[in-house]
Design a protein around this motif. Structure first.
Motif, PDB file in Angstrom:
ATOM      1  N   PRO A   6       7.926  -0.767  -5.570  1.00  0.00           N
ATOM      2  CA  PRO A   6       8.517   0.566  -4.882  1.00  0.00           C
ATOM      3  C   PRO A   6       8.563   0.189  -3.450  1.00  0.00           C
ATOM      4  CG  PRO A   6       6.336   1.099  -5.665  1.00  0.00           C
ATOM      5  CD  PRO A   6       6.466  -0.402  -6.105  1.00  0.00           C
ATOM      6  N   SER A   7       9.253   1.127  -2.818  1.00  0.00           N
ATOM      7  CA  SER A   7       9.095   1.065  -1.344  1.00  0.00           C
ATOM      8  C   SER A   7       8.321   2.328  -0.933  1.00  0.00           C
ATOM      9  CB  SER A   7      10.567   0.778  -0.706  1.00  0.00           C
ATOM     10  OG  SER A   7      11.408   2.006  -0.976  1.00  0.00           O
ATOM     11  N   GLU A  48      -1.025   5.252   5.093  1.00  0.00           N
ATOM     12  CA  GLU A  48      -1.023   6.294   6.168  1.00  0.00           C
ATOM     13  C   GLU A  48       0.368   6.955   6.246  1.00  0.00           C
ATOM     14  OE1 GLU A  48      -1.447   6.818  10.748  1.00  0.00           O
ATOM     15  OE2 GLU A  48      -2.709   5.325   9.825  1.00  0.00           O
ATOM     16  N   CYS A  49       0.676   8.100   6.038  1.00  0.00           N
ATOM     17  CA  CYS A  49       1.965   8.908   6.085  1.00  0.00           C
ATOM     18  C   CYS A  49       1.710   9.954   7.061  1.00  0.00           C
ATOM     19  CB  CYS A  49       2.383   9.269   5.017  1.00  0.00           C
ATOM     20  SG  CYS A  49       2.691   7.986   3.493  1.00  0.00           S
ATOM     21  N   GLU A  50       2.756   9.946   8.029  1.00  0.00           N
ATOM     22  CA  GLU A  50       2.960  11.095   9.015  1.00  0.00           C
ATOM     23  C   GLU A  50       1.286  11.416   9.777  1.00  0.00           C
ATOM     24  OE1 GLU A  50       4.476  14.341   6.641  1.00  0.00           O
ATOM     25  OE2 GLU A  50       5.974  13.103   6.098  1.00  0.00           O
ATOM     26  N   GLY A  51       0.896  10.387  10.145  1.00  0.00           N
ATOM     27  CA  GLY A  51      -0.423  10.252  10.653  1.00  0.00           C
ATOM     28  C   GLY A  51      -1.696  10.471   9.876  1.00  0.00           C
ATOM     29  N   GLN A  52      -1.699  10.813   8.851  1.00  0.00           N
ATOM     30  CA  GLN A  52      -2.748  10.944   7.821  1.00  0.00           C
ATOM     31  C   GLN A  52      -2.732   9.883   6.674  1.00  0.00           C
ATOM     32  OE1 GLN A  52      -2.481  14.896   6.540  1.00  0.00           O
ATOM     33  NE2 GLN A  52      -2.041  14.147   4.574  1.00  0.00           N
ATOM     34  N   VAL A  53      -4.231   9.758   6.406  1.00  0.00           N
ATOM     35  CA  VAL A  53      -4.258   8.701   5.059  1.00  0.00           C
ATOM     36  C   VAL A  53      -4.034   9.248   3.867  1.00  0.00           C
ATOM     37  CG1 VAL A  53      -6.110   7.182   3.748  1.00  0.00           C
ATOM     38  CG2 VAL A  53      -5.865   7.235   6.236  1.00  0.00           C
ATOM     39  N   VAL A  54      -3.250   9.034   2.980  1.00  0.00           N
ATOM     40  CA  VAL A  54      -2.715   9.814   2.054  1.00  0.00           C
ATOM     41  C   VAL A  54      -3.067   9.115   0.560  1.00  0.00           C
ATOM     42  CG1 VAL A  54      -1.006  11.009   3.198  1.00  0.00           C
ATOM     43  CG2 VAL A  54      -0.533   9.014   1.899  1.00  0.00           C
ATOM     44  N   ALA A  55      -3.409   7.804   0.440  1.00  0.00           N
ATOM     45  CA  ALA A  55      -3.884   6.901  -0.484  1.00  0.00           C
ATOM     46  C   ALA A  55      -4.739   5.903  -0.078  1.00  0.00           C
ATOM     47  CB  ALA A  55      -2.710   6.326  -1.064  1.00  0.00           C
ATOM     48  N   CYS A  56      -5.600   5.534  -0.910  1.00  0.00           N
ATOM     49  CA  CYS A  56      -6.709   4.497  -0.596  1.00  0.00           C
ATOM     50  C   CYS A  56      -7.015   3.724  -2.018  1.00  0.00           C
ATOM     51  CB  CYS A  56      -7.761   4.819  -0.075  1.00  0.00           C
ATOM     52  SG  CYS A  56      -8.709   6.123  -1.096  1.00  0.00           S
ATOM     53  N   GLY A  57      -7.480   2.640  -1.682  1.00  0.00           N
ATOM     54  CA  GLY A  57      -8.101   1.725  -2.937  1.00  0.00           C
ATOM     55  C   GLY A  57      -8.985   0.689  -2.257  1.00  0.00           C
ATOM     56  N   GLN A  58      -9.639   0.001  -3.053  1.00  0.00           N
ATOM     57  CA  GLN A  58     -10.562  -0.784  -2.437  1.00  0.00           C
ATOM     58  C   GLN A  58     -10.768  -2.394  -3.629  1.00  0.00           C
ATOM     59  OE1 GLN A  58     -14.898  -0.521  -2.156  1.00  0.00           O
ATOM     60  NE2 GLN A  58     -14.912   1.024  -3.654  1.00  0.00           N
ATOM     61  N   GLY A  81       5.293   6.832  -6.087  1.00  0.00           N
ATOM     62  CA  GLY A  81       4.981   5.416  -6.012  1.00  0.00           C
ATOM     63  C   GLY A  81       4.072   4.740  -5.279  1.00  0.00           C
ATOM     64  N   LEU A  82       3.359   5.446  -4.640  1.00  0.00           N
ATOM     65  CA  LEU A  82       2.295   5.196  -3.768  1.00  0.00           C
ATOM     66  C   LEU A  82       1.081   4.519  -4.599  1.00  0.00           C
ATOM     67  CD1 LEU A  82       1.999   7.938  -1.211  1.00  0.00           C
ATOM     68  CD2 LEU A  82       3.256   5.822  -1.015  1.00  0.00           C
ATOM     69  N   GLY A  83       0.776   5.063  -5.546  1.00  0.00           N
ATOM     70  CA  GLY A  83      -0.227   4.451  -6.759  1.00  0.00           C
ATOM     71  C   GLY A  83       0.289   2.950  -7.151  1.00  0.00           C
ATOM     72  N   GLN A  88      -0.126  -2.798  -7.011  1.00  0.00           N
ATOM     73  CA  GLN A  88       0.305  -4.234  -6.714  1.00  0.00           C
ATOM     74  C   GLN A  88      -0.135  -4.807  -5.695  1.00  0.00           C
ATOM     75  OE1 GLN A  88       4.501  -2.666  -6.915  1.00  0.00           O
ATOM     76  NE2 GLN A  88       4.842  -3.316  -8.949  1.00  0.00           N
ATOM     77  N   HIS A  89      -0.375  -4.174  -4.491  1.00  0.00           N
ATOM     78  CA  HIS A  89      -0.924  -4.920  -3.153  1.00  0.00           C
ATOM     79  C   HIS A  89      -2.134  -5.495  -3.493  1.00  0.00           C
ATOM     80  CE1 HIS A  89      -1.057  -5.771   0.863  1.00  0.00           C
ATOM     81  NE2 HIS A  89      -2.336  -5.196   0.870  1.00  0.00           N
ATOM     82  N   LEU A  90      -3.139  -4.551  -4.038  1.00  0.00           N
ATOM     83  CA  LEU A  90      -4.299  -4.826  -4.222  1.00  0.00           C
ATOM     84  C   LEU A  90      -4.419  -6.223  -5.425  1.00  0.00           C
ATOM     85  CD1 LEU A  90      -6.254  -1.599  -4.491  1.00  0.00           C
ATOM     86  CD2 LEU A  90      -6.292  -3.427  -2.768  1.00  0.00           C
ATOM     87  N   ILE A  91      -3.784  -6.081  -6.292  1.00  0.00           N
ATOM     88  CA  ILE A  91      -3.667  -7.082  -7.201  1.00  0.00           C
ATOM     89  C   ILE A  91      -3.203  -8.589  -6.492  1.00  0.00           C
ATOM     90  CG2 ILE A  91      -2.259  -8.107  -9.122  1.00  0.00           C
ATOM     91  CD1 ILE A  91      -1.962  -5.261 -10.302  1.00  0.00           C
ATOM     92  N   HIS A  92      -2.280  -8.673  -5.648  1.00  0.00           N
ATOM     93  CA  HIS A  92      -1.665  -9.564  -5.043  1.00  0.00           C
ATOM     94  C   HIS A  92      -2.967 -10.008  -3.964  1.00  0.00           C
ATOM     95  CE1 HIS A  92       2.130  -8.443  -6.439  1.00  0.00           C
ATOM     96  NE2 HIS A  92       2.275  -9.787  -6.683  1.00  0.00           N
TER      97      HIS A  92
END
Length: 154
Positions: A6-7, A48-58, A81-83, A88-92
């Motif tokens: 997703p974008s 980060e969207c519109e100046g605030q952290v809206v999703a995270c993962g470690q 689609g953020l999750g 996908q990013h963390l997997i990579h």
């Protein structure tokens, strides 16, 4: 088995967490009723969207494995689609065999889309047996629907 990429919505960025993100990460994790005791901002990626952290993962590092954990999207930013993007990013980013634990069948179905499959506690690397031991106990004794999973395409 990975889903299409997703974008990011406009005005959103995916980046490594900084020390200034600690409070936002803690609030997201607590809000999702996840374990806040293993949070190290240095292991996190955030959206980060519109100046605030809206999703995270470690990606937590262990001797012979990594754990994808603390993946949270703020309620008002879900279903965009953020999750999926963050997973996908963390997997990579993973450099070792990747594991996770999730509560309930809905989350397990989400992670199956990326190629995660259930794994028994006995099959875990030694470094994760202690970490996931309590979950294994809860699943067997208390019948809590905890699923331990690994990425199958490794």
């Amino acid at each position: 088995m990975h889903t299409s990429q997703p974008s990011l919505p406009a005005n959103c960025t995916l980046r490594r967490a900084s020390s200034g993100d600690r409070g936002a990460i803690f609030r997201l994790v607590l809000g999702a009723k996840l374990d806040p005791t293993q949070l190290r901002w240095q292991q996190f990626w955030v959206i980060e969207c519109e100046g605030q952290v809206v999703a995270c993962g470690q990606l937590r590092q262990f001797a012979d494995a990594q754990e994808l954990g603390s993946l949270v999207v703020a309620p008002e930013w879900r279903d965009r689609g953020l999750g999926t993007l963050l997973t996908q990013h963390l997997i990579h980013q993973a450099s070792h065999p990747l594991y996770l634990e999730c509560l309930g069948t809905r989350l397990a179905q989400f992670y199956r889309r990326f190629g995660f499959v259930p794994v028994s506690w006995q099959e875990l690397p030694r470094s994760l047996k202690f970490k996931f031991g309590l979950s294994h106990f809860a699943k067997i004794i208390l019948r809590i629907p905890v699923e331990i999973m690994t990425l199958s395409s490794q």
